[in-house]
Motif scaffolding. Sequence first.
Motif, PDB file in Angstrom:
ATOM      1  N   TYR A  34       0.825  -1.200   0.000  1.00 26.18           N
ATOM      2  CA  TYR A  34       0.000   0.000   0.000  1.00 26.18           C
ATOM      3  C   TYR A  34       0.863   1.256   0.000  1.00 26.18           C
ATOM      4  O   TYR A  34       1.641   1.496   0.929  1.00 26.18           O
ATOM      5  CB  TYR A  34      -0.939   0.000   1.201  1.00 26.18           C
ATOM      6  N   LEU A  35       0.714   2.057  -1.049  1.00 23.96           N
ATOM      7  CA  LEU A  35       1.488   3.280  -1.208  1.00 23.96           C
ATOM      8  C   LEU A  35       0.614   4.510  -1.023  1.00 23.96           C
ATOM      9  O   LEU A  35      -0.604   4.450  -1.179  1.00 23.96           O
ATOM     10  CB  LEU A  35       2.126   3.329  -2.605  1.00 23.96           C
ATOM     11  N   GLY A  36       1.263   5.617  -0.735  1.00 20.74           N
ATOM     12  CA  GLY A  36       0.608   6.913  -0.716  1.00 20.74           C
ATOM     13  C   GLY A  36       1.290   7.784  -1.750  1.00 20.74           C
ATOM     14  O   GLY A  36       1.379   7.426  -2.914  1.00 20.74           O
ATOM     15  N   ALA A  37       1.813   8.913  -1.301  1.00 22.81           N
ATOM     16  CA  ALA A  37       2.503   9.824  -2.213  1.00 22.81           C
ATOM     17  C   ALA A  37       3.993   9.528  -2.305  1.00 22.81           C
ATOM     18  O   ALA A  37       4.713  10.223  -3.024  1.00 22.81           O
ATOM     19  CB  ALA A  37       2.288  11.269  -1.766  1.00 22.81           C
ATOM     20  N   ARG A  38       4.436   8.516  -1.589  1.00 20.70           N
ATOM     21  CA  ARG A  38       5.854   8.175  -1.598  1.00 20.70           C
ATOM     22  C   ARG A  38       6.075   6.770  -2.156  1.00 20.70           C
ATOM     23  O   ARG A  38       5.163   5.945  -2.136  1.00 20.70           O
ATOM     24  CB  ARG A  38       6.440   8.300  -0.186  1.00 20.70           C
ATOM     25  N   PRO A  39       7.271   6.512  -2.646  1.00 22.98           N
ATOM     26  CA  PRO A  39       7.559   5.221  -3.297  1.00 22.98           C
ATOM     27  C   PRO A  39       7.659   4.076  -2.305  1.00 22.98           C
ATOM     28  O   PRO A  39       7.701   4.296  -1.089  1.00 22.98           O
ATOM     29  CB  PRO A  39       8.913   5.488  -3.973  1.00 22.98           C
ATOM     30  N   PRO A  40       7.727   2.855  -2.812  1.00 20.23           N
ATOM     31  CA  PRO A  40       7.860   1.689  -1.925  1.00 20.23           C
ATOM     32  C   PRO A  40       9.236   1.630  -1.281  1.00 20.23           C
ATOM     33  O   PRO A  40      10.198   2.234  -1.771  1.00 20.23           O
ATOM     34  CB  PRO A  40       7.649   0.511  -2.878  1.00 20.23           C
ATOM     35  N   SER A  41       9.335   0.905  -0.196  1.00 21.56           N
ATOM     36  CA  SER A  41      10.632   0.651   0.421  1.00 21.56           C
ATOM     37  C   SER A  41      11.448  -0.236  -0.503  1.00 21.56           C
ATOM     38  O   SER A  41      10.905  -0.867  -1.424  1.00 21.56           O
ATOM     39  CB  SER A  41      10.449  -0.048   1.769  1.00 21.56           C
ATOM     40  N   ASN A  42      12.741  -0.300  -0.280  1.00 19.26           N
ATOM     41  CA  ASN A  42      13.591  -1.170  -1.101  1.00 19.26           C
ATOM     42  C   ASN A  42      13.139  -2.620  -1.011  1.00 19.26           C
ATOM     43  O   ASN A  42      13.141  -3.355  -2.005  1.00 19.26           O
ATOM     44  CB  ASN A  42      15.051  -1.040  -0.662  1.00 19.26           C
ATOM     45  N   GLU A  43      12.745  -3.030   0.189  1.00 12.24           N
ATOM     46  CA  GLU A  43      12.284  -4.412   0.392  1.00 12.24           C
ATOM     47  C   GLU A  43      11.023  -4.694  -0.425  1.00 12.24           C
ATOM     48  O   GLU A  43      10.908  -5.738  -1.075  1.00 12.24           O
ATOM     49  CB  GLU A  43      12.011  -4.654   1.876  1.00 12.24           C
ATOM     50  N   ASP A  44      10.066  -3.755  -0.394  1.00 18.05           N
ATOM     51  CA  ASP A  44       8.831  -3.956  -1.148  1.00 18.05           C
ATOM     52  C   ASP A  44       9.081  -3.880  -2.653  1.00 18.05           C
ATOM     53  O   ASP A  44       8.441  -4.606  -3.432  1.00 18.05           O
ATOM     54  CB  ASP A  44       7.792  -2.912  -0.737  1.00 18.05           C
ATOM     55  N   TRP A  45       9.998  -3.027  -3.070  1.00 20.45           N
ATOM     56  CA  TRP A  45      10.299  -2.920  -4.495  1.00 20.45           C
ATOM     57  C   TRP A  45      10.891  -4.229  -5.019  1.00 20.45           C
ATOM     58  O   TRP A  45      10.571  -4.672  -6.124  1.00 20.45           O
ATOM     59  CB  TRP A  45      11.248  -1.762  -4.742  1.00 20.45           C
ATOM     60  N   ILE A  46      11.704  -4.872  -4.225  1.00 17.70           N
ATOM     61  CA  ILE A  46      12.261  -6.175  -4.612  1.00 17.70           C
ATOM     62  C   ILE A  46      11.139  -7.198  -4.773  1.00 17.70           C
ATOM     63  O   ILE A  46      11.120  -7.977  -5.727  1.00 17.70           O
ATOM     64  CB  ILE A  46      13.292  -6.650  -3.572  1.00 17.70           C
ATOM     65  N   LYS A  47      10.182  -7.191  -3.852  1.00 15.38           N
ATOM     66  CA  LYS A  47       9.050  -8.123  -3.940  1.00 15.38           C
ATOM     67  C   LYS A  47       8.220  -7.861  -5.195  1.00 15.38           C
ATOM     68  O   LYS A  47       7.776  -8.802  -5.869  1.00 15.38           O
ATOM     69  CB  LYS A  47       8.161  -7.986  -2.698  1.00 15.38           C
ATOM     70  N   ILE A  48       8.017  -6.584  -5.496  1.00 10.87           N
ATOM     71  CA  ILE A  48       7.247  -6.221  -6.687  1.00 10.87           C
ATOM     72  C   ILE A  48       7.960  -6.703  -7.943  1.00 10.87           C
ATOM     73  O   ILE A  48       7.339  -7.292  -8.846  1.00 10.87           O
ATOM     74  CB  ILE A  48       7.025  -4.689  -6.737  1.00 10.87           C
ATOM     75  N   LYS A  49       9.250  -6.468  -8.026  1.00 10.20           N
ATOM     76  CA  LYS A  49      10.015  -6.895  -9.202  1.00 10.20           C
ATOM     77  C   LYS A  49      10.002  -8.409  -9.350  1.00 10.20           C
ATOM     78  O   LYS A  49       9.908  -8.928 -10.474  1.00 10.20           O
ATOM     79  CB  LYS A  49      11.458  -6.387  -9.100  1.00 10.20           C
ATOM     80  N   GLU A  50      10.097  -9.126  -8.241  1.00 10.89           N
ATOM     81  CA  GLU A  50      10.074 -10.587  -8.298  1.00 10.89           C
ATOM     82  C   GLU A  50       8.761 -11.094  -8.887  1.00 10.89           C
ATOM     83  O   GLU A  50       8.739 -12.028  -9.696  1.00 10.89           O
ATOM     84  CB  GLU A  50      10.291 -11.170  -6.908  1.00 10.89           C
ATOM     85  N   MET A  51       7.658 -10.461  -8.494  1.00 15.76           N
ATOM     86  CA  MET A  51       6.365 -10.906  -8.996  1.00 15.76           C
ATOM     87  C   MET A  51       6.185 -10.532 -10.462  1.00 15.76           C
ATOM     88  O   MET A  51       5.708 -11.338 -11.270  1.00 15.76           O
ATOM     89  CB  MET A  51       5.236 -10.329  -8.137  1.00 15.76           C
ATOM     90  N   LEU A  52       6.586  -9.316 -10.829  1.00 15.14           N
ATOM     91  CA  LEU A  52       6.462  -8.903 -12.224  1.00 15.14           C
ATOM     92  C   LEU A  52       7.353  -9.738 -13.140  1.00 15.14           C
ATOM     93  O   LEU A  52       6.996  -9.992 -14.291  1.00 15.14           O
ATOM     94  CB  LEU A  52       6.813  -7.420 -12.365  1.00 15.14           C
ATOM     95  N   SER A  53       8.484 -10.173 -12.634  1.00 13.08           N
ATOM     96  CA  SER A  53       9.397 -10.979 -13.453  1.00 13.08           C
ATOM     97  C   SER A  53       8.805 -12.341 -13.784  1.00 13.08           C
ATOM     98  O   SER A  53       9.170 -12.958 -14.786  1.00 13.08           O
ATOM     99  CB  SER A  53      10.743 -11.149 -12.740  1.00 13.08           C
ATOM    100  N   LYS A  54       7.880 -12.810 -12.951  1.00 10.79           N
ATOM    101  CA  LYS A  54       7.236 -14.103 -13.204  1.00 10.79           C
ATOM    102  C   LYS A  54       6.214 -14.011 -14.332  1.00 10.79           C
ATOM    103  O   LYS A  54       5.869 -15.024 -14.949  1.00 10.79           O
ATOM    104  CB  LYS A  54       6.532 -14.600 -11.939  1.00 10.79           C
ATOM    105  N   GLY A  55       5.695 -12.800 -14.582  1.00 10.44           N
ATOM    106  CA  GLY A  55       4.668 -12.624 -15.605  1.00 10.44           C
ATOM    107  C   GLY A  55       3.286 -12.977 -15.104  1.00 10.44           C
ATOM    108  O   GLY A  55       3.096 -13.325 -13.941  1.00 10.44           O
ATOM    109  N   ASP A  56       2.302 -12.865 -15.987  1.00 10.06           N
ATOM    110  CA  ASP A  56       0.893 -13.169 -15.664  1.00 10.06           C
ATOM    111  C   ASP A  56       0.442 -12.380 -14.429  1.00 10.06           C
ATOM    112  O   ASP A  56      -0.309 -12.892 -13.598  1.00 10.06           O
ATOM    113  CB  ASP A  56       0.708 -14.668 -15.417  1.00 10.06           C
TER     114      ASP A  56
END
Length: 221
Positions: free
Chosen positions: A100-122
């Motif tokens: 859950y984000l507001g006006a600020r970006p994700p933490s480094n930890e959350d950004w890694i999780k996001i990239k991991e999921m996007l890299s899987k596709g679908d």
Amino acid sequence: MSKKYIVSSTDFVRNPKYDESIEPDRFASMTGKNNYRSGRIVSQKQLKMLKKRYGIKRVINLAKDAMIKQYDPTVPCRGTESLCEPVWAERLGLEYLPVYLGARPPSNEDWIKIKEMLSKGDTLVHCTWGVDRTGAIVGAWKKTVEPMLTDQQVLDYTYAFGGQWRMADDPNRHLRNWLLSIEHDAQQKIVKRKVEWWVFASIGVVSIPLMLILLKKNKII
């Protein structure tokens, strides 16, 4: 990243009345292996349709406020006090990642999780309107995996979906600064689809041409 996985189109679906029988507002394809972006999810029926029609297997929710109007008496759940969307995802067998984000970006930890999921596709990534928080994440992902993408190109792409990016008081300044700070990562890979056991088992019992057909069906080649 292979050019076939790069999405530059800014065409998107409009669904301002939040009709659950069609795609969410501002639904569009995005860079990656069958990744999508959108605004809020209306119902389990809509999420089920996305799974069936587009092969969605994962959902990244960037906005708790995207669930304010969700209601399902079969759970039961309503709004942000008793969340519906995680339950819908579990019922449908989808991986679910809330960041859950507001006006600020994700933490480094959350950004890694996001990239991991996007890299899987679908994967579907969404917020409430599909423009500001989603725009920042999708733009950052594009910068991560697309070589030679300039800052102006990623901003033009991001702004094309609308949102608060050009407002006088610049509410997205922190998201923009973070987005522009992201650098291309040549080590970031797109995960290949898993080869089912029966594809390997076919070796030696089917012809080479048929084996190639099976591999293509599984999108391995």
